[in-house]
Design a protein around this motif. Structure first.
Motif, mmCIF file in Angstrom:
data_model
loop_
_atom_site.group_PDB
_atom_site.id
_atom_site.type_symbol
_atom_site.label_atom_id
_atom_site.label_comp_id
_atom_site.label_asym_id
_atom_site.label_seq_id
_atom_site.Cartn_x
_atom_site.Cartn_y
_atom_site.Cartn_z
ATOM 1 N N ARG A 1 47.131 35.854 39.648
ATOM 2 C CA ARG A 1 46.108 35.443 38.625
ATOM 3 C C ARG A 1 45.021 36.524 38.467
ATOM 4 N NH1 ARG A 1 46.103 30.323 36.557
ATOM 5 N NH2 ARG A 1 47.878 29.011 37.567
ATOM 6 N N HIS B 1 43.292 33.118 34.494
ATOM 7 C CA HIS B 1 44.686 32.847 33.980
ATOM 8 C C HIS B 1 45.535 33.874 34.768
ATOM 9 C CE1 HIS B 1 43.493 30.512 30.498
ATOM 10 N NE2 HIS B 1 42.450 31.128 30.490
ATOM 11 N N THR C 1 49.359 36.821 30.252
ATOM 12 C CA THR C 1 49.079 35.994 29.055
ATOM 13 C C THR C 1 48.320 36.704 27.731
ATOM 14 O OG1 THR C 1 48.165 34.251 30.920
ATOM 15 C CG2 THR C 1 47.396 34.022 28.809
#
Length: 484
Positions: free
Chosen positions: A10, A51, A55
């Motif tokens: 992440r 996120h 992404t």
């Protein structure tokens, strides 16, 4: 386990991430409220934190990032297409929407996907185009009006592609496929003791560190005052990776080989302690003198009660001056002590690196420099153990040819190879896969080989005899027949 994996994959504040849009990359630090400009778009990375890497985000009004939601295309079966494009004329009148209309749509906050859809609906020639031409038209308009950005995790492939496309001069025009060949030919793996000499902004060093995974040791040879690691910092390695990274200046290699290597006298820790004691004694003496001054002022104040207010003001001013002077001297002495401590640590690390090189048991050598490779390679091969690989990169062929000749004359190496990799990208699409029209002119040259024990007792004549004996029998017979 799940928490550990999610924390690694992440996006976190302080990470170094790579922004991707089509085939364009840019490495940026992830910081809050920091304006990023990329491909004529400005935005903030605040909403991207948390996120998963990979992404795709859409730039909205105010520079905010919002994760893109996948929209299923339901009109694939009902899409109309023409048979060919022979009757289509590019006269600029096929699009009903004007530039002002498109600008008004943007001002209203309409997303790029909707703008592309309206462009398709208002095009008079879109339905007459072939299916391939329609896909090409949609792809072109999406690239222009959709502000989509993908955040990916840095890697050797991504960073080498980024540097080769944006600033190839900084990495000596080292192409990513050539870098992959270097890592393979150099047998880079965990637990190795590698010597790396490069002037590619730290890209080769970062690639070696990534392949070794924090296990083993790396000795970086650098020219000038210090190593350059701009690309290495973009990898975002943890601090553990740098514990086994050593550095040694090229200017001291000759003295290390000749046995005359030495550094300046190292300041010892007791001397630092003595400095601290002297500083503390000086501070106490100054405090005593300041106390004596204040005591003398207090006696004069008692004797002269008429000018009490004036005396009080002057005493306060003097006390502030003394305190300011003490703080300034204390800061200066702390800075001097910090510089001495850093110098001592730097010299200590230099001695440790010299001790590692004196062992002459390195497991491999990687050279990718803007300097001539021959003197560098001949000097650094002395620190490599026998039966170990070495790889030399150069943008041009002629310096490596000279280096090849010198190594053959010197001996101590086998399996010498001078190679050039050839790269051409392919477009892979249904019914239209073919090589791309544009390709790279060259990715540099590689000289690789394996070290062996150098037998210094052999003479040149014996080497020539050995070369004659290695000739094929058929060739020797032909030469003998000519002499007859």
């Amino acid at each position: 386990m799940e928490g550990g994996l999610s924390s690694v994959s992440r996006i976190r504040e302080g990470d170094c991430a790579v922004l991707k849009r089509d085939d364009v990359f840019k490495a940026v630090p992830v910081l809050r409220r920091r304006k990023i400009i990329f491909e004529k778009q400005w935005f903030y990375l605040d909403n991207a934190i948390g996120h998963v890497y990979g992404t795709t985000f859409e730039v909205t009004s105010g520079g905010n990032l919002q994760p893109k939601q996948e929209v299923e295309e339901t009109n694939k079966e009902t899409k109309e297409a023409g048979t060919d494009n022979r009757n289509i004329v590019d006269d600029g009148k096929s699009q009903k929407l004007t530039h002002d209309d498109i600008k008004a749509l943007k001002d209203k906050g309409i997303k790029g996907q909707e703008i592309v859809q309206q462009l398709i609906e208002n095009s008079t020639t879109f339905r007459d185009k072939t299916e391939f031409a329609q896909d090409k038209y949609i792809k072109k308009k999406k690239k222009k009006y959709e502000a989509l950005i993908t955040i990916v995790k840095p890697s050797t492939r991504i960073l080498s592609t980024m540097y080769y496309a944006r600033e190839p001069g900084k990495i000596n025009h080292l192409r990513y496929d050539t870098l992959a060949q270097m890592l393979t030919l150099g047998n880079i793996r965990a637990g190795n003791k590698m010597i790396v000499m490069e002037t590619c902004a730290g890209l080769v060093l970062g690639a070696v560190m990534e392949r070794m995974g924090g296990y083993g040791s790396i000795i970086q040879m650098y020219p000038g005052g210090g190593p350059v690691r701009a690309a290495t910092s973009c990898f975002g390695f943890p601090k553990v990776f740098f514990d086994n990274l050593h550095e040694f200046p090229l200017s001291k290699v000759d003295s290390l080989l000749s046995g005359t290597f030495s550094t300046e006298t190292l300041p010892s820790e007791p001397e630092d302690n003595m400095l601290a004691k002297e500083e503390s004694n000086g501070l106490t003496n100054e405090k005593q003198t300041s106390l004596q001054e204040t005591e003398g002022e207090s006696t004069t104040e008692a004797a002269m009660e008429i000018n009490q207010t004036e005396e009080q003001e002057t005493m306060d001013i003097n006390a502030e001056d003394v305190e300011h002077r003490e703080n300034k001297e204390k800061e200066n002495k702390e800075n001097v002590q910090e510089k001495q401590r850093k110098q001592w640590e730097r010299r200590k690390k230099l001695l440790e690196t010299a001790a590692l090189l004196r062992e002459k048991n390195a497991d491999g050598l990687i050279v990718a420099s803007k300097f001539h490779p021959t003197p560098l390679l001949l000097a650094l091969l002395e620190f490599v153990a026998p039966s170990r690989p070495f790889v030399v990169y150069c943008q041009y062929k002629e310096p490596l040819l000279e280096c090849y000749t010198k190594l053959r004359e010197r001996g101590g190496v086998i399996n010498l190879k001078l190679s050039e990799t050839w790269l051409r990208n392919y477009q892979v699409l249904p019914d239209r896969s073919h090589p791309k029209l544009t390709m790279s002119g060259g990715g540099g040259y590689l000289l690789s080989g394996i070290t062996v024990v150098l037998d210094k007792g052999k003479s040149d004549s014996s080497n020539l005899e050995a070369l004659k004996m290695e000739e094929p029998s058929s060739k020797r017979c032909k030469v003998q027949d000519l002499h007859c």
